[in-house]
Write a protein that holds these residues in place. Structure first.
Motif, PDB file in Angstrom:
ATOM      1  N   GLY B  38       0.797  -1.235   0.000  1.00  0.00           N
ATOM      2  CA  GLY B  38       0.000   0.000   0.000  1.00  0.00           C
ATOM      3  C   GLY B  38       0.819   1.269   0.000  1.00  0.00           C
ATOM      4  N   THR B  39       2.104   1.162  -0.225  1.00  0.00           N
ATOM      5  CA  THR B  39       2.960   2.357  -0.254  1.00  0.00           C
ATOM      6  C   THR B  39       3.957   2.254  -1.400  1.00  0.00           C
ATOM      7  OG1 THR B  39       4.734   1.453   1.129  1.00  0.00           O
ATOM      8  CG2 THR B  39       2.894   2.501   2.274  1.00  0.00           C
ATOM      9  N   CYS B  40       4.397   3.408  -1.877  1.00  0.00           N
ATOM     10  CA  CYS B  40       5.490   3.414  -2.858  1.00  0.00           C
ATOM     11  C   CYS B  40       6.112   4.800  -2.946  1.00  0.00           C
ATOM     12  CB  CYS B  40       5.003   2.981  -4.248  1.00  0.00           C
ATOM     13  SG  CYS B  40       3.787   4.056  -5.007  1.00  0.00           S
ATOM     14  N   ARG B  41       7.344   4.812  -3.462  1.00  0.00           N
ATOM     15  CA  ARG B  41       7.992   6.075  -3.830  1.00  0.00           C
ATOM     16  C   ARG B  41       8.276   6.017  -5.324  1.00  0.00           C
ATOM     17  NH1 ARG B  41      12.393   6.210  -0.727  1.00  0.00           N
ATOM     18  NH2 ARG B  41      13.810   5.569  -2.363  1.00  0.00           N
ATOM     19  N   VAL B  42       7.761   7.024  -6.047  1.00  0.00           N
ATOM     20  CA  VAL B  42       7.963   7.100  -7.495  1.00  0.00           C
ATOM     21  C   VAL B  42       8.629   8.433  -7.824  1.00  0.00           C
ATOM     22  CG1 VAL B  42       6.844   7.136  -9.774  1.00  0.00           C
ATOM     23  CG2 VAL B  42       5.933   5.660  -7.970  1.00  0.00           C
ATOM     24  N   ARG B  43       9.652   8.368  -8.662  1.00  0.00           N
ATOM     25  CA  ARG B  43      10.358   9.569  -9.105  1.00  0.00           C
ATOM     26  C   ARG B  43       9.917   9.933 -10.521  1.00  0.00           C
ATOM     27  NH1 ARG B  43      15.477  11.902  -7.987  1.00  0.00           N
ATOM     28  NH2 ARG B  43      15.534  10.400  -6.281  1.00  0.00           N
ATOM     29  N   SER B 104       7.583  11.378  -5.292  1.00  0.00           N
ATOM     30  CA  SER B 104       6.257  11.242  -4.671  1.00  0.00           C
ATOM     31  C   SER B 104       6.259  10.117  -3.647  1.00  0.00           C
ATOM     32  CB  SER B 104       5.205  10.944  -5.739  1.00  0.00           C
ATOM     33  OG  SER B 104       5.432   9.679  -6.313  1.00  0.00           O
ATOM     34  N   GLU B 105       5.577  10.366  -2.549  1.00  0.00           N
ATOM     35  CA  GLU B 105       5.361   9.355  -1.509  1.00  0.00           C
ATOM     36  C   GLU B 105       3.873   9.045  -1.448  1.00  0.00           C
ATOM     37  OE1 GLU B 105       7.649   7.802   0.141  1.00  0.00           O
ATOM     38  OE2 GLU B 105       9.429   9.051  -0.200  1.00  0.00           O
ATOM     39  N   THR B 106       3.525   7.777  -1.570  1.00  0.00           N
ATOM     40  CA  THR B 106       2.122   7.365  -1.666  1.00  0.00           C
ATOM     41  C   THR B 106       1.781   6.372  -0.568  1.00  0.00           C
ATOM     42  OG1 THR B 106       2.187   7.646  -4.054  1.00  0.00           O
ATOM     43  CG2 THR B 106       0.419   6.259  -3.188  1.00  0.00           C
ATOM     44  N   ARG B 107       0.576   6.502  -0.016  1.00  0.00           N
ATOM     45  CA  ARG B 107       0.098   5.445   0.893  1.00  0.00           C
ATOM     46  C   ARG B 107      -1.415   5.296   0.723  1.00  0.00           C
ATOM     47  NH1 ARG B 107      -1.749   7.188   6.379  1.00  0.00           N
ATOM     48  NH2 ARG B 107      -2.077   9.426   6.143  1.00  0.00           N
ATOM     49  N   LEU B 108      -1.846   4.063   0.773  1.00  0.00           N
ATOM     50  CA  LEU B 108      -3.281   3.803   0.729  1.00  0.00           C
ATOM     51  C   LEU B 108      -3.887   4.102   2.092  1.00  0.00           C
ATOM     52  CD1 LEU B 108      -3.776   0.539  -1.345  1.00  0.00           C
ATOM     53  CD2 LEU B 108      -3.786   2.922  -2.101  1.00  0.00           C
ATOM     54  N   VAL B 117      -8.559   3.816  -1.669  1.00  0.00           N
ATOM     55  CA  VAL B 117      -8.364   5.257  -1.567  1.00  0.00           C
ATOM     56  C   VAL B 117      -6.951   5.509  -1.061  1.00  0.00           C
ATOM     57  CG1 VAL B 117      -9.190   7.397  -0.505  1.00  0.00           C
ATOM     58  CG2 VAL B 117     -10.808   5.555  -1.006  1.00  0.00           C
ATOM     59  N   GLY B 118      -6.265   6.454  -1.684  1.00  0.00           N
ATOM     60  CA  GLY B 118      -4.904   6.739  -1.255  1.00  0.00           C
ATOM     61  C   GLY B 118      -4.560   8.203  -1.363  1.00  0.00           C
ATOM     62  N   GLU B 119      -3.404   8.549  -0.781  1.00  0.00           N
ATOM     63  CA  GLU B 119      -2.914   9.916  -0.909  1.00  0.00           C
ATOM     64  C   GLU B 119      -1.477   9.901  -1.402  1.00  0.00           C
ATOM     65  OE1 GLU B 119      -2.423  12.392   2.542  1.00  0.00           O
ATOM     66  OE2 GLU B 119      -1.824  10.734   3.803  1.00  0.00           O
TER      67      GLU B 119
END
Lengths: 147, 147, 147, 147
Positions: B38-43, B104-108, B117-119
């Motif tokens: 549920g998380t990722c870092r994308v450049r 970007s840092e993402t988490r559901l 739903v995530g941010e």
């Protein structure tokens, strides 16, 4: 809002080409078809760069269309304000678009001195039910609004 | 959500290249750097196609990054679901980005059977204050969620 | 944002009671528990007026909590600005809340001279997964920001 | 969407009183005035509980109105579905409302099997320019949609 737009369609086209050229990177797809005070119709021509698997049109392509159309509607109400910036944009994806052109109808809900708020409804050409609906806010730099 | 992601980073990369190739139209700019459940870092690597006048990065480029990152986070929680679709995406633009890479840092916030739903918080590399914040919802087709 | 808040918790409570008394119509339910620069924790005590069938807490009750908490976070960063107004608020409902208190954690993503943007995460007390997530924007009147 | 609504106005009123009684806590203010398939007009009568300093109407009161109106529009399209729940709601506050009644116009943008999306425009009675604009999504439980 039964006023004249602050720029004619031809003036708007010329101005957008001047301040916003890179939106046409990879081939021009956005065409302004109608312009009023706080309203516009913008077409996004079909282009392979906007496709997704299954023959659908990408979400970011629709967001690009909506952001462009909102900017046009803001300029139509406040005049040439290059530094107007989007502060938020919210999109609902409603249906899978057809492969083909998208047509957007935009209207400002508020043309304020500091903030302009508008909505954009996006259709696949020739289809009644919308494929996406967008609301967004543009911030207008102080002192640049001449209404 | 202290679970393992359903795909390794290498599996995710291979899968995204398979189902999402056209996101790299005009040159690959999106790179998955870290992946959890549920998380990722994308450049998003700096690229001229994403610039705007004054040297800033376009809003639609940030929306593309956010939509991609959310999709990755959804897959990390629900597994390979090609037909997951964005139902809404809402972005706040907070500051003018620097010219350079975005991270970007993402988490559901929710990994549900029907809706995820995530941010996503987007930064200019090396700057503490975020340039944009995104929330979004993905709809997962019935029967495809295997969690 | 590692600064001191512009009001102490006691000053904030007194100020809110002065400018925002009607939020307590029908019985006080909102309690400020922690305050930092651009951050706060606000509790909404269980109250029958906020219930919905099936024992859940109403969406508007959560929106009231979020709007209040965002206002507190804005004041903590910009000082006493009675005329700050919400310009937009967007809420994702994530899970059915438990019957009981709600606890919200708020932080500003931007404390600008004209616009403040923040996010609020709402939990049922004692449960790790959030029940709702809110982002919102407050507009600060010109000349009132003293940061 | 030129169909008949699935309930008459009288049936809708009776049903809302049955499943949604607590929305009238502290005095009934919401009145359904017109109903179509996917559309409705709902009035929020002036009430002191909804006021804010300076004689304006509270944001949460407008959110309550919008959420109620969206629920009515969803029911008009999908029939009696008590378990339909709001998954997101996004509101733009456009102008300070007048002291007095608010009138909302709602229409569904999508009446899907799993998700319904609609927009609500809120006016101060007798004033042309809207005071708020809302978009929202309702999730319909599987198997309950009979369209």
């Amino acid at each position: 809002m039964a006023q004249e737009p602050r720029l004619t369609l031809e003036e708007m086209d010329a101005y957008l080409d001047e301040v916003f050229p890179e939106v046409h990177h990879g081939g021009r797809t956005l065409f302004l078809e109608d312009l009023g005070y706080g309203t516009c119709r913008v077409r996004m021509k079909h282009h392979p760069k906007n496709l997704r698997p299954g023959g659908t049109i990408s979400g970011p392509a629709m967001m690009t269309l909506a952001d462009y159309a909102l900017y046009v509607a803001v300029l139509s109400a406040v005049g040439k304000v290059p530094l107007a910036v989007t502060t938020n944009l919210s999109i609902h994806f409603l249906r899978k678009p057809e492969v083909g052109d998208l047509v957007s109808e935009t209207r400002l809900l508020k043309a304020g001195k500091r903030l302009c708020v508008g909505e954009v409804t996006i259709f696949s050409e020739g289809v009644d039910e919308p494929v996406a609906h967008v609301t967004g806010t543009y911030s207008v730099p102080p002192g640049r609004f001449s209404a």
